[in-house]
Design a protein around this motif. Structure first.
Motif, PDB file in Angstrom:
ATOM      1  N   VAL A 154       0.914  -1.208   0.030  1.00  0.00           N
ATOM      2  CA  VAL A 154       0.135   0.025  -0.172  1.00  0.00           C
ATOM      3  C   VAL A 154       0.802   1.146   0.102  1.00  0.00           C
ATOM      4  O   VAL A 154       0.638   2.187  -0.842  1.00  0.00           O
ATOM      5  CB  VAL A 154      -1.100  -0.231   1.040  1.00  0.00           C
ATOM      6  CG1 VAL A 154      -1.655   1.372   1.461  1.00  0.00           C
ATOM      7  CG2 VAL A 154      -2.131  -0.886   1.098  1.00  0.00           C
ATOM      8  N   GLU A 155       1.882   1.206   0.853  1.00  0.00           N
ATOM      9  CA  GLU A 155       2.976   2.368   0.768  1.00  0.00           C
ATOM     10  C   GLU A 155       3.654   2.408  -0.470  1.00  0.00           C
ATOM     11  O   GLU A 155       3.647   3.699  -1.025  1.00  0.00           O
ATOM     12  CB  GLU A 155       3.753   2.319   1.897  1.00  0.00           C
ATOM     13  CG  GLU A 155       3.433   2.386   3.346  1.00  0.00           C
ATOM     14  CD  GLU A 155       4.269   2.004   4.495  1.00  0.00           C
ATOM     15  OE1 GLU A 155       3.936   2.403   5.528  1.00  0.00           O
ATOM     16  OE2 GLU A 155       5.280   1.543   4.045  1.00  0.00           O
ATOM     17  N   GLY A 203       0.797   3.511  -3.059  1.00  0.00           N
ATOM     18  CA  GLY A 203       0.698   5.215  -2.971  1.00  0.00           C
ATOM     19  C   GLY A 203       1.686   6.072  -3.392  1.00  0.00           C
ATOM     20  O   GLY A 203       1.303   7.053  -3.994  1.00  0.00           O
ATOM     21  N   LEU A 226      -6.515   0.294   1.183  1.00  0.00           N
ATOM     22  CA  LEU A 226      -6.473   1.150   0.204  1.00  0.00           C
ATOM     23  C   LEU A 226      -7.338   2.257   0.491  1.00  0.00           C
ATOM     24  O   LEU A 226      -7.399   3.471  -0.151  1.00  0.00           O
ATOM     25  CB  LEU A 226      -6.698   0.800  -1.074  1.00  0.00           C
ATOM     26  CG  LEU A 226      -5.206   0.364  -1.855  1.00  0.00           C
ATOM     27  CD1 LEU A 226      -5.597  -0.447  -3.333  1.00  0.00           C
ATOM     28  CD2 LEU A 226      -4.179   1.224  -1.853  1.00  0.00           C
ATOM     29  N   GLY A 286      -8.220   3.933   2.960  1.00  0.00           N
ATOM     30  CA  GLY A 286      -7.413   4.825   3.826  1.00  0.00           C
ATOM     31  C   GLY A 286      -7.965   5.105   4.913  1.00  0.00           C
ATOM     32  O   GLY A 286      -7.784   6.345   5.726  1.00  0.00           O
ATOM     33  N   ARG A 333      -3.693   5.464   9.646  1.00  0.00           N
ATOM     34  CA  ARG A 333      -3.572   4.735   8.462  1.00  0.00           C
ATOM     35  C   ARG A 333      -2.110   4.683   7.866  1.00  0.00           C
ATOM     36  O   ARG A 333      -1.403   5.246   8.390  1.00  0.00           O
ATOM     37  CB  ARG A 333      -4.540   5.220   7.392  1.00  0.00           C
ATOM     38  CG  ARG A 333      -4.148   6.731   6.852  1.00  0.00           C
ATOM     39  CD  ARG A 333      -5.200   7.486   5.850  1.00  0.00           C
ATOM     40  NE  ARG A 333      -4.534   8.669   5.102  1.00  0.00           N
ATOM     41  CZ  ARG A 333      -5.471   9.259   4.757  1.00  0.00           C
ATOM     42  NH1 ARG A 333      -6.519   8.868   4.330  1.00  0.00           N
ATOM     43  NH2 ARG A 333      -4.773  10.283   4.214  1.00  0.00           N
ATOM     44  N   GLU A 359       0.706   5.461   5.406  1.00  0.00           N
ATOM     45  CA  GLU A 359       0.934   6.938   4.390  1.00  0.00           C
ATOM     46  C   GLU A 359       1.991   6.707   3.388  1.00  0.00           C
ATOM     47  O   GLU A 359       2.918   5.623   3.736  1.00  0.00           O
ATOM     48  CB  GLU A 359       1.094   8.104   5.332  1.00  0.00           C
ATOM     49  CG  GLU A 359       0.396   8.293   6.326  1.00  0.00           C
ATOM     50  CD  GLU A 359      -1.057   8.957   5.744  1.00  0.00           C
ATOM     51  OE1 GLU A 359      -1.120   9.167   4.642  1.00  0.00           O
ATOM     52  OE2 GLU A 359      -2.027   9.494   6.276  1.00  0.00           O
ATOM     53  N   HIS A 413      -1.139   8.154   1.401  1.00  0.00           N
ATOM     54  CA  HIS A 413      -2.368   7.443   0.911  1.00  0.00           C
ATOM     55  C   HIS A 413      -2.717   8.373  -0.391  1.00  0.00           C
ATOM     56  O   HIS A 413      -2.636   9.657  -0.527  1.00  0.00           O
ATOM     57  CB  HIS A 413      -3.536   7.941   1.748  1.00  0.00           C
ATOM     58  CG  HIS A 413      -4.938   7.653   1.336  1.00  0.00           C
ATOM     59  ND1 HIS A 413      -5.254   6.285   1.220  1.00  0.00           N
ATOM     60  CD2 HIS A 413      -6.036   8.205   0.908  1.00  0.00           C
ATOM     61  CE1 HIS A 413      -6.654   6.140   0.560  1.00  0.00           C
ATOM     62  NE2 HIS A 413      -6.962   7.418   0.580  1.00  0.00           N
ATOM     63  N   ASP A 427      -5.799   9.407  -2.851  1.00  0.00           N
ATOM     64  CA  ASP A 427      -7.344   9.186  -2.907  1.00  0.00           C
ATOM     65  C   ASP A 427      -7.577   8.446  -4.509  1.00  0.00           C
ATOM     66  O   ASP A 427      -6.819   8.851  -5.519  1.00  0.00           O
ATOM     67  CB  ASP A 427      -7.987  10.298  -3.038  1.00  0.00           C
ATOM     68  CG  ASP A 427      -8.123  10.771  -1.416  1.00  0.00           C
ATOM     69  OD1 ASP A 427      -8.167   9.946  -0.813  1.00  0.00           O
ATOM     70  OD2 ASP A 427      -8.118  12.091  -1.193  1.00  0.00           O
TER      71      ASP A 427
END
Length: 338
Positions: free
Chosen positions: A91-92, A95, A149, A151, A171, A173, A175, A177
């Motif tokens: 996810v990091e 993002g 995801l 967030g 959460r 980071e 992130h 959107d």
């Protein structure tokens, strides 16, 4: 209208006949090809992910570099094997790459493909839970990734942190959107396409599929796409999903094209992959007029809104730029794709 991009497997080989003789060659040429494709007006630059092989592997450094060098073209994967992934760390990475590109990431995921080594995901520290298969583990990792995801905060903050925290649970980071709606699932079967629809993912359907009916590849793939769209609507999602198909398509416009791709490419092939009977879609290679006629009969291409052209990356940036340009110039307008 169709979104048209390229998909590179990112092979390299020390052979004197290869234009990509090292990992550095294929990484740098991948960036250059994405820049060239954007200049031609192509819509997407997508890259395959394979571990333990002389091919592209960890995708996020490459995606970030392409995002920094381009301004418009979508950048993505086709596909990341989720059996190998730590969803939180991913996810990091995702993002960060999406923010660098200005929100152009289109991330294709999958339970994976046949491997170079036995149970390679074990070397990455991942084990199926009791009663799980490795495919189940890959889908579980995916569900965690999709949830992260969104967030939403989930981690309790340290009461004495190094840096001040915002209020509430934290959460991951950075992130980005909107990235949650730009996640795709690479599916080889009707059942996993329906699962992807239920999860709210877009669909990537490749050049092979589980042979579930014995029909031609493009007919089975078109049926899979229709089942996916029906399941997406039934799940109550409030947006129109995207669907891509991948094809090897070469417009023969000079002698070099004919030397490379002038053989017979007119038949599907059936084989066994990961103990699954699979049908492999044919390649298309012909002079533009004939190519247009053949592509009109491909039901799955008609169903899809996105077409990914698999490119022979070992032939170098200049030739692959020519391959993409020939499709955009000689084929796409005649089919109403442009």
């Amino acid at each position: 209208m169709k979104s048209i991009g390229f998909l590179s497997f990112g092979h390299w080989s020390p052979s004197a006949r290869s234009a990509t003789r090292s990992a550095a060659d294929v990484l740098l040429q991948s960036i250059d090809l994405a820049v060239a494709a954007e200049e031609l007006g192509a819509d997407g630059a997508y890259f395959r992910v394979h571990h333990f092989a002389r091919q592209l592997a960890s995708p996020f450094p490459l995606l970030a570099a392409v995002g920094a060098r381009t301004r418009r073209i979508e950048i993505g994967t086709g596909v990341i094997d989720m059996r190998y992934e730590n969803p939180h760390y991913m996810v990091e990475d995702a993002g960060s790459a999406d923010l660098i590109s200005g929100g152009r990431l289109q991330l294709g995921l999958s339970r994976g493909s046949p491997e170079q080594v036995i149970d390679g995901w074990r070397h990455f520290g991942h084990l199926p839970r009791p009663g799980e298969s490795d495919a189940d583990m890959g889908r579980r990792h995916t569900e965690t990734f999709l949830d992260l995801l969104r967030g939403e905060g989930f981690a309790e903050p340290n009461p004495r942190p190094m840096f001040p925290n915002p209020l509430g649970l934290l959460r991951l980071e950075p992130h980005s959107d909107g990235l949650r709606e730009r996640i795709w699932w690479g599916s080889a079967s009707d059942a996993t396409a329906v699962w992807a629809a239920q999860q709210g993912m877009n669909l990537q359907s490749s050049t092979l599929k589980a042979d579930e009916t014995g029909e031609p590849f493009h007919v089975q793939q078109a049926r899979q796409i229709r089942a996916y769209r029906a399941a997406f609507e039934a799940a109550g999602h409030q947006r129109r999903p995207r669907v891509s198909v991948s094809r090897s398509i070469f417009a023969i416009v000079n002698d070099l094209d004919r030397a490379y791709f002038g053989g017979d490419t007119s038949h599907d092939q059936v084989g066994v992959i990961d103990n699954m009977r699979a049908v492999f879609g044919r390649s298309y290679a012909a002079e533009p007029d004939r190519l247009v006629d053949e592509l009109r009969r491909d039901e799955a291409i008609r169903e899809a809104d996105t077409l990914l052209l698999t490119v022979p990356n070992q032939l170098g940036v200049a030739y692959n730029t020519h391959v993409i340009d020939a499709i955009l110039t000689h084929v796409a307008p005649a089919l109403g794709w442009r």
